[in-house]
Design an enzyme around this catalytic site. Structure first.
Site, PDB file in Angstrom:
ATOM      1  N   LYS A 109       0.860  -1.176   0.000  1.00 47.93           N
ATOM      2  CA  LYS A 109       0.000   0.000   0.000  1.00 47.93           C
ATOM      3  C   LYS A 109       0.898   1.228   0.000  1.00 47.93           C
ATOM      4  CE  LYS A 109      -3.742   2.141   2.599  1.00 47.93           C
ATOM      5  NZ  LYS A 109      -4.612   2.005   3.759  1.00 47.93           N
ATOM      6  N   ARG A 116     -10.678  10.077   1.727  1.00 53.08           N
ATOM      7  CA  ARG A 116     -10.571  10.719   3.046  1.00 53.08           C
ATOM      8  C   ARG A 116     -11.794  11.584   3.310  1.00 53.08           C
ATOM      9  NH1 ARG A 116      -4.114  10.825   3.098  1.00 53.08           N
ATOM     10  NH2 ARG A 116      -3.969   8.543   2.870  1.00 53.08           N
ATOM     11  N   ARG A 134       0.861   9.789   5.984  1.00 57.28           N
ATOM     12  CA  ARG A 134       1.025   8.374   6.287  1.00 57.28           C
ATOM     13  C   ARG A 134       2.345   7.809   5.726  1.00 57.28           C
ATOM     14  NH1 ARG A 134      -4.074   8.487   8.028  1.00 57.28           N
ATOM     15  NH2 ARG A 134      -5.907   8.317   6.682  1.00 57.28           N
ATOM     16  N   GLU A 156       7.245  -7.001   1.528  1.00 56.46           N
ATOM     17  CA  GLU A 156       6.017  -6.849   2.324  1.00 56.46           C
ATOM     18  C   GLU A 156       5.098  -8.057   2.131  1.00 56.46           C
ATOM     19  OE1 GLU A 156       5.006  -4.716   4.513  1.00 56.46           O
ATOM     20  OE2 GLU A 156       6.054  -2.821   4.224  1.00 56.46           O
ATOM     21  N   LYS A 192      -2.291  -1.757  -3.764  1.00 57.95           N
ATOM     22  CA  LYS A 192      -3.163  -0.596  -3.713  1.00 57.95           C
ATOM     23  C   LYS A 192      -2.331   0.679  -3.773  1.00 57.95           C
ATOM     24  CE  LYS A 192      -6.256   1.531  -0.508  1.00 57.95           C
ATOM     25  NZ  LYS A 192      -6.704   1.635   0.821  1.00 57.95           N
ATOM     26  N   SER A 238     -10.160   5.452  -4.652  1.00 56.31           N
ATOM     27  CA  SER A 238     -11.053   6.607  -4.818  1.00 56.31           C
ATOM     28  C   SER A 238     -10.577   7.589  -5.888  1.00 56.31           C
ATOM     29  CB  SER A 238     -11.205   7.319  -3.476  1.00 56.31           C
ATOM     30  OG  SER A 238      -9.933   7.706  -2.969  1.00 56.31           O
ATOM     31  N   TYR A 263     -15.294   0.741  -6.807  1.00 51.66           N
ATOM     32  CA  TYR A 263     -16.565   1.393  -6.459  1.00 51.66           C
ATOM     33  C   TYR A 263     -17.602   1.196  -7.568  1.00 51.66           C
ATOM     34  CZ  TYR A 263     -13.636   3.325  -2.833  1.00 51.66           C
ATOM     35  OH  TYR A 263     -12.782   3.434  -1.765  1.00 51.66           O
TER      36      TYR A 263
END
Ligand code: PBG
Length: 327
Positions: free
Chosen positions: A199, A209, A221, A238, A253, A279, A318
């Protein structure tokens, strides 16, 4: 055209829609699609998310309706994000059995849980008043190991509420192992973990957000999410760590800006690989389409085909319900 020798004619296989359909190498299936959905505590009408036209913060009722529509369309899974009425520094609502996400998991699972895999995003940022994905140290850093205890407790609360899969998205080191042992210890050894393994600290999360009301109140982040310019091998590391800790499936992502990473991860592992069309990827296409600049439906399809072709077995999008209806 005449020739002394047979001319290669790849165009022969492109002559008709039926031919093109028959030889298509990449096919989208409704069952591969996972719908992310937001549910907000204490609202009486669904709230449109301005930066994501067509996406809503749901009420419990409108979420149930959206879940039914997804199930009828044949969507494979639905992943729920909760937005509590009250936030605090430790994100107490996240593992409250009566917290909004747990309530929604119970209701959605009771209604469509046989037809659709009901999943939970396991994180703290929607639940903390500071908007960070974990517990903060006095100086404002995210405290890795204190956060792991919270994630473990949240995952158990989600499983108890009916989550069929938990998906830790906070990018703390050791989060998959901490959650696996907590689930096993609480009698949920059969609940799989879909790990957000890879990510990136991405600008493409911007509209989320707003949707999840989780913008960090200070800082960002980038001390825990990956650097977009980092080595691809860091992504593979990872993934390997998450698998060693017990991940059952892994995720990359965002998707479209990281197709090469999806391909490398797919080559590396022997578990399902998911990719999250986030998004900002959604907003980008919707905004251009709203201006009449692009063919919306074709662009949506092409972006999903690209993610699939790169190697994703599952796609969080989405547009899941809409696309599942038309394929
Ligand atoms: C963290 C989480 C985020 C997204 C999914 N899970 C936000 C973040 O890491 O900042 C982003 C999804 C999207 O942009 O669509 N709970």
């Amino acid at each position: 055209m005449s020739a002394q020798y047979p001319v290669a004619r790849p165009r022969r296989l492109r002559r008709s829609p039926a031919l093109r359909r028959m030889v298509a190498g990449t096919r989208l299936h409704a069952a591969d699609l996972i719908l992310p959905a937001f549910v907000k505590e204490g609202i009486t009408e669904p709230h449109p998310v301005a930066s994501m036209p067509g996406v809503f913060q749901h009420t419990r009722d409108s979420l149930r309706k959206a879940a039914h529509e997804a199930a009828e369309a044949g969507v494979g899974g639905i992943i729920l994000f909760g937005i509590p009425a009250v936030k605090d520094a430790r994100g107490s609502a996240a593992d409250d059995p009566d917290g909004i996400l747990q309530v929604a998991l119970r209701e959605v699972n009771a209604e469509v849980g046989d037809a659709v895999v009901v999943m939970a995003d396991t994180c703290l940022d929607e639940f903390t008043d500071h908007g960070h994905c974990g517990i903060l140290t006095p100086s404002g850093d995210v405290d890795n190991d204190a956060t792991l205890e919270r994630y473990a407790s949240i995952a158990v609360a989600q499983a108890a509420a009916g989550a069929q899969v938990v998906a830790p998205s906070g990018m703390m080191d050791g989060q998959v192992g901490a959650i696996r042992s907590a689930l096993d210890g609480a009698g949920y050894g059969n609940i799989p973990i879909l790990a957000y393994s890879v990510k990136y600290a991405s600008a493409f999360f911007g509209p989320f957000r707003e949707a999840a009301e989780c913008a960090p109140q200070f800082g960002d982040r980038s001390t825990h999410q990956q650097d977009p310019a980092g080595l691809v091998e860091e992504a593979l590391r990872e993934v390997r760590l998450d698998l060693a800790e017990g991940a059952d499936a892994v995720m990359v992502k965002p998707a479209l800006a990281y197709l090469d990473v999806i391909t490398r991860v797919r080559d590396e592992v022997d578990v399902p690989v998911a990719a999250y069309q986030v998004s900002g990827e959604y907003a980008m296409i919707e905004a251009a389409a709203a201006n009449g600049w692009v063919d919306r439906d074709r662009m949506i399809n092409e972006s999903l085909v690209a993610i699939k072709r790169a190697g994703a077995d599952l796609i969080l999008t989405y547009w899941a319900t809409e696309v599942a209806r038309r394929i």
